[in-house]
Design an enzyme around this catalytic site. Structure first.
Site, PDB file in Angstrom:
ATOM      1  N   GLY A  48       0.837  -1.197   0.000  1.00 50.22           N
ATOM      2  CA  GLY A  48       0.000   0.000   0.000  1.00 50.22           C
ATOM      3  C   GLY A  48       0.868   1.240   0.000  1.00 50.22           C
ATOM      4  N   GLN A  53       3.417   9.859   0.674  1.00 50.48           N
ATOM      5  CA  GLN A  53       4.682   9.124   0.826  1.00 50.48           C
ATOM      6  C   GLN A  53       5.636   9.384  -0.337  1.00 50.48           C
ATOM      7  OE1 GLN A  53       2.512   5.259   1.956  1.00 50.48           O
ATOM      8  NE2 GLN A  53       4.445   5.099   3.043  1.00 50.48           N
ATOM      9  N   CYS A 112       5.787  -0.229   7.177  1.00 47.84           N
ATOM     10  CA  CYS A 112       5.462   0.916   6.318  1.00 47.84           C
ATOM     11  C   CYS A 112       6.697   1.279   5.498  1.00 47.84           C
ATOM     12  CB  CYS A 112       5.058   2.092   7.200  1.00 47.84           C
ATOM     13  SG  CYS A 112       4.659   3.578   6.268  1.00 47.84           S
ATOM     14  N   LEU A 113       6.504   1.564   4.219  1.00 51.13           N
ATOM     15  CA  LEU A 113       7.635   1.910   3.356  1.00 51.13           C
ATOM     16  C   LEU A 113       8.323   3.192   3.821  1.00 51.13           C
ATOM     17  CD1 LEU A 113       6.155   1.018  -0.154  1.00 51.13           C
ATOM     18  CD2 LEU A 113       7.713  -0.327   1.271  1.00 51.13           C
ATOM     19  N   HIS A 154      -4.517   1.858   7.650  1.00 51.73           N
ATOM     20  CA  HIS A 154      -3.117   2.299   7.752  1.00 51.73           C
ATOM     21  C   HIS A 154      -2.864   3.414   6.725  1.00 51.73           C
ATOM     22  CE1 HIS A 154       1.403   1.418   7.858  1.00 51.73           C
ATOM     23  NE2 HIS A 154       1.266   2.172   6.787  1.00 51.73           N
ATOM     24  N   GLU A 155      -3.302   3.194   5.478  1.00 55.24           N
ATOM     25  CA  GLU A 155      -3.069   4.194   4.420  1.00 55.24           C
ATOM     26  C   GLU A 155      -3.871   5.464   4.686  1.00 55.24           C
ATOM     27  OE1 GLU A 155      -0.635   3.640   2.620  1.00 55.24           O
ATOM     28  OE2 GLU A 155      -0.471   1.512   3.062  1.00 55.24           O
ATOM     29  N   HIS A 158      -2.099   7.929   6.803  1.00 56.27           N
ATOM     30  CA  HIS A 158      -1.099   8.763   6.106  1.00 56.27           C
ATOM     31  C   HIS A 158      -1.725  10.072   5.620  1.00 56.27           C
ATOM     32  CE1 HIS A 158       2.488   6.298   5.972  1.00 56.27           C
ATOM     33  NE2 HIS A 158       1.814   5.251   5.540  1.00 56.27           N
TER      34      HIS A 158
HETATM   35 NI    NI Z   1       2.527   3.271   5.540  1.00 55.99          NI
END
Ligand code: NI
Length: 187
Positions: A48, A53, A112-113, A154-155, A158
Site C-alpha cells: 500500500g 509518501q 510501512c515503506l 493504515h493508508e 497517512h
Molecule cells: Ni505506511
C-alpha cells in the site's frame, strides 16, 4: 511511468494533512500520479502507498495485497519450498472515507515503506466500509475485512499525517525511530 522517491520518517512532510482531489483534477496528471505510485510500491516492494509518501499531499491511495492465489499451481522458490504465486489486485482509492468502523479490534504486525525495517503490532477495527472515488471521479462504497480493512486504515492514517508508529507508546515510538536512525547510519 516512473519510480518516485519514498519519504522516510522523520521527514516532516509525512505529517502533512493531505487535501482532497477536486472535481477538475480527475485528469491525466492524476493518472500519472497513480501509475507512478503503483510502480514505486511494487518496486519497494510494498502492499500500500499514500500519495504523501511520494511527497504529493493529495488524498490518493493505492493498494495491492498480492495475496497468495490459492487456485494457481504452486511455484518452487529458490529455497526449494513450494508456494502459491501472488495474485495481483491493484486498487485505487481517491478521497476515501471510512464508514462504520467495527468496535471489534484486530491486531496485525504492520510495517510501512516510510518506516523501513520497523514492524509493530497495531490494533485497528476489524471491519469497516469505505466510500471513495475512482479515476473517473465516480463514487463507490464497499465493505472491507481482513488484511484489506487494516491496510486501508493504515493508508488512511497517512492522509491525516499519522504513521503506524504514532499508535505506539512514546517510549516504543522513540525506540523505533532510534533503530531507524541507527540502520540509516550503518547503511
Ligand atoms: Ni505506511
Amino acid at each position: 511511468m516512473a519510480i518516485r522517491e519514498i519519504l522516510e520518517a522523520p521527514d516532516p512532510r509525512l505529517k502533512t494533512v493531505s487535501v482532497p482531489v477536486e472535481p477538475g483534477e480527475f485528469n491525466d496528471e492524476l493518472k500519472t500520479l497513480v501509475d507512478d505510485m503503483f510502480e514505486t510500491m511494487y518496486d519497494a516492494p510494498g502492499i500500500g502507498l499514500a500519495a504523501i509518501q511520494v511527497g504529493v499531499p493529495k488524498r490518493v491511495l493505492v493498494i495491492d495485497l498480492q495475496e497468495p492465489d490459492e487456485e494457481a499451481e504452486p511455484v518452487k522458490g529458490e529455497d526449494g519450498v513450494e508456494r502459491q504465486p501472488a495474485k495481483s489486485d491493484p486498487r485505487i482509492f481517491i478521497n476515501p472515507e471510512i464508514l462504520d468502523p467495527a468496535e471489534e479490534l484486530v491486531t496485525y504486525q504492520e510495517g510501512c515503506l516510510s518506516v523501513p525495517d520497523i514492524f509493530a503490532d497495531i490494533d485497528r477495527p476489524a471491519t469497516c466500509r469505505v466510500r471513495y472515488q475512482d479515476l473517473d471521479g465516480k463514487t463507490h462504497e464497499e465493505a472491507l475485512g481482513g488484511l484489506m480493512a487494516t491496510c486501508l486504515q493504515h493508508e488512511m492514517d497517512h492522509l491525516e499525517g499519522i504513521l503506524f508508529i504514532d499508535h505506539l507508546s512514546r517510549l516504543k515510538r522513540q525506540m523505533a525511530l532510534k533503530k531507524l536512525k541507527k540502520m540509516r547510519e550503518a547503511a
